[in-house]
Design a protein around this motif. Structure first.
Motif, mmCIF file in Angstrom:
data_model
loop_
_atom_site.group_PDB
_atom_site.id
_atom_site.type_symbol
_atom_site.label_atom_id
_atom_site.label_comp_id
_atom_site.label_asym_id
_atom_site.label_seq_id
_atom_site.Cartn_x
_atom_site.Cartn_y
_atom_site.Cartn_z
ATOM 1 N N GLU A 99 0.822 -1.218 0.000
ATOM 2 C CA GLU A 99 0.000 0.000 0.000
ATOM 3 C C GLU A 99 0.854 1.266 0.000
ATOM 4 O O GLU A 99 0.371 2.324 -0.384
ATOM 5 N N ALA A 100 2.099 1.154 0.454
ATOM 6 C CA ALA A 100 2.934 2.347 0.617
ATOM 7 C C ALA A 100 3.212 3.018 -0.721
ATOM 8 O O ALA A 100 3.267 2.352 -1.753
ATOM 9 N N TYR A 101 3.343 4.351 -0.680
ATOM 10 C CA TYR A 101 3.610 5.105 -1.907
ATOM 11 C C TYR A 101 5.006 4.790 -2.430
ATOM 12 O O TYR A 101 5.968 4.713 -1.660
ATOM 13 N N LYS A 102 5.101 4.575 -3.757
ATOM 14 C CA LYS A 102 6.403 4.334 -4.392
ATOM 15 C C LYS A 102 6.742 5.549 -5.255
ATOM 16 O O LYS A 102 5.869 6.072 -5.960
ATOM 17 N N ALA A 103 8.006 5.973 -5.208
ATOM 18 C CA ALA A 103 8.419 7.121 -6.021
ATOM 19 C C ALA A 103 8.225 6.817 -7.507
ATOM 20 O O ALA A 103 8.465 5.690 -7.948
ATOM 21 N N ASP B 66 8.316 8.701 -22.476
ATOM 22 C CA ASP B 66 8.001 7.362 -22.966
ATOM 23 C C ASP B 66 7.042 6.674 -22.009
ATOM 24 O O ASP B 66 6.005 6.171 -22.402
ATOM 25 N N GLU B 67 7.409 6.655 -20.740
ATOM 26 C CA GLU B 67 6.562 6.028 -19.731
ATOM 27 C C GLU B 67 6.911 6.594 -18.358
ATOM 28 O O GLU B 67 7.938 7.251 -18.202
ATOM 29 N N ILE B 68 6.027 6.337 -17.416
ATOM 30 C CA ILE B 68 6.311 6.744 -16.041
ATOM 31 C C ILE B 68 6.411 5.477 -15.215
ATOM 32 O O ILE B 68 5.473 4.682 -15.175
ATOM 33 N N ILE B 69 7.579 5.268 -14.627
ATOM 34 C CA ILE B 69 7.782 4.008 -13.917
ATOM 35 C C ILE B 69 7.782 4.244 -12.400
ATOM 36 O O ILE B 69 8.122 5.329 -11.933
ATOM 37 N N GLU B 70 7.393 3.195 -11.665
ATOM 38 C CA GLU B 70 7.501 3.235 -10.214
ATOM 39 C C GLU B 70 8.858 2.679 -9.841
ATOM 40 O O GLU B 70 9.256 1.627 -10.350
ATOM 41 N N VAL B 71 9.558 3.383 -8.977
ATOM 42 C CA VAL B 71 10.877 2.912 -8.585
ATOM 43 C C VAL B 71 10.719 1.699 -7.675
ATOM 44 O O VAL B 71 9.934 1.710 -6.719
ATOM 45 N N PHE C 38 3.980 -2.514 12.994
ATOM 46 C CA PHE C 38 4.881 -1.835 12.048
ATOM 47 C C PHE C 38 4.119 -0.856 11.161
ATOM 48 O O PHE C 38 2.959 -1.088 10.800
ATOM 49 N N ILE C 39 4.770 0.246 10.808
ATOM 50 C CA ILE C 39 4.216 1.146 9.783
ATOM 51 C C ILE C 39 5.208 1.199 8.619
ATOM 52 O O ILE C 39 6.396 0.930 8.784
ATOM 53 N N TYR C 40 4.708 1.550 7.450
ATOM 54 C CA TYR C 40 5.530 1.563 6.228
ATOM 55 C C TYR C 40 5.534 2.982 5.646
ATOM 56 O O TYR C 40 4.495 3.493 5.235
ATOM 57 N N THR C 41 6.706 3.594 5.649
ATOM 58 C CA THR C 41 6.829 4.965 5.145
ATOM 59 C C THR C 41 7.225 4.941 3.666
ATOM 60 O O THR C 41 8.028 4.106 3.254
ATOM 61 N N ALA C 42 6.670 5.855 2.901
ATOM 62 C CA ALA C 42 6.892 5.899 1.446
ATOM 63 C C ALA C 42 8.375 5.863 1.085
ATOM 64 O O ALA C 42 9.202 6.489 1.739
ATOM 65 N N ALA C 43 8.703 5.121 0.017
ATOM 66 C CA ALA C 43 10.097 4.978 -0.419
ATOM 67 C C ALA C 43 10.479 6.151 -1.312
ATOM 68 O O ALA C 43 10.586 6.023 -2.526
ATOM 69 N N VAL C 44 10.630 7.334 -0.712
ATOM 70 C CA VAL C 44 11.015 8.515 -1.469
ATOM 71 C C VAL C 44 12.287 9.078 -0.849
ATOM 72 O O VAL C 44 12.347 9.310 0.351
ATOM 73 N N ASN C 45 13.299 9.259 -1.692
ATOM 74 C CA ASN C 45 14.532 9.873 -1.219
ATOM 75 C C ASN C 45 14.474 11.366 -1.542
ATOM 76 O O ASN C 45 14.548 11.760 -2.702
#
Lengths: 138, 128
Positions: A41-45, A69-74, A94-101
């Motif tokens: 469910e967590a947001y992916k960059a 061309d396309e938009i990809i999820e990291v 546990f909680i899951y924080t979005a994988a954004v740097n």
């Protein structure tokens, strides 16, 4: 999509592509610290992938522009941390924080906006040249 | 009319090529972030030579047509990058920007030459 005929087509496509890239950065930054109850469910960059579009099929003239061309999820796992008191915590706490740097996104933003500016600058310069050419011989 | 055409021909050709080169450099700048894009450019002096070249068919009379022997596309070639980039893109923004500003400057120079030629012609016509 229309053909690439002149400098305005080249620059406008380039600017649209950079704009899409800036939008992905904005989405990523807006979701940077968002929290979810599971990794899925967590947001992916998201990242925009560019490709070249040529003015001619055989690529002879060297005139080309750029499209998204396309938009990809990291593919990067969400950050998992133990916070049992959190309202979004799963059954193990546990909680899951979005994988954004965030640093990476800021660099991306700077680069995209610089390249957008480059396109604008290019059109401004060449438009000036065209005006002077129109006034030739006066 | 032929003599007027001859009078300005070289600068007109140069101007055309400069405009074309501007478009190619603009394409490079627009593609500065595209993976695997290879920067293109034209060899200006070679291309100009091709435009002005009358080729193997000689012209002995004013009513003969000059045969243009250039390839028509002025042969856009690939640029060698100084620092290779990870994603296979050979555009180096500083190089392109310098080439672009040089090209713009030279375009303006050609334009200025043409303007001078026109004003020279005008004053010859008016006879003042």
């Amino acid at each position: 999509m229309s053909d690439i005929k002149n400098i305005f087509d080249i620059a406008s496509r380039g600017m649209s592509a950079q704009m899409v890239r800036l939008n992905t950065v904005a989405s990523n930054l807006a979701n940077a610290r968002s929290v979810a109850s599971s990794d899925a469910e967590a947001y992916k960059a998201v990242k925009a992938v560019f490709k070249t579009v040529y003015a001619d099929d055989v690529q002879k003239t060297g005139i080309s522009s750029v499209d998204v061309d396309e938009i990809i999820e990291v593919d990067r796992p969400a950050e998992k941390s133990y916070q049992p008191g959190h309202p979004k915590a799963d059954k193990d706490g546990f909680i899951y924080t979005a994988a954004v740097n965030v640093d990476e996104e800021l660099v991306e933003m700077l680069e995209a906006s610089r390249q957008y500016e480059n396109n604008v600058e290019m059109v401004t310069t060449l438009r000036g040249l065209m005006m002077r050419t129109i006034n030739m011989g006066k | 009319m032929k003599s007027i055409e001859n009078h300005i021909q070289a600068h007109a050709d140069a101007l055309n090529l400069r405009a074309k080169r501007n478009e190619i450099l603009a394409s490079n700048i627009a593609n500065s972030a595209t993976p695997n894009f290879k920067a293109r450019d034209i060899d200006f002096s070679k291309a100009l030579q091709a435009r002005m070249d009358v080729g193997p068919v000689s012209v002995s009379n004013d009513r003969h047509f000059k045969v243009y022997t250039g390839t028509g596309d002025e042969g856009a070639q690939f640029r060698q990058s100084v620092n290779a980039s990870q994603d296979g893109n050979t555009v180096e923004l500083h190089v392109e920007q310098m080439q672009f500003s040089e090209n713009v400057m030279r375009y303006q120079t050609s334009l200025e030459f043409l303007n001078r030629k026109f004003s020279g012609l005008m004053s010859a016509i008016k006879g003042e």
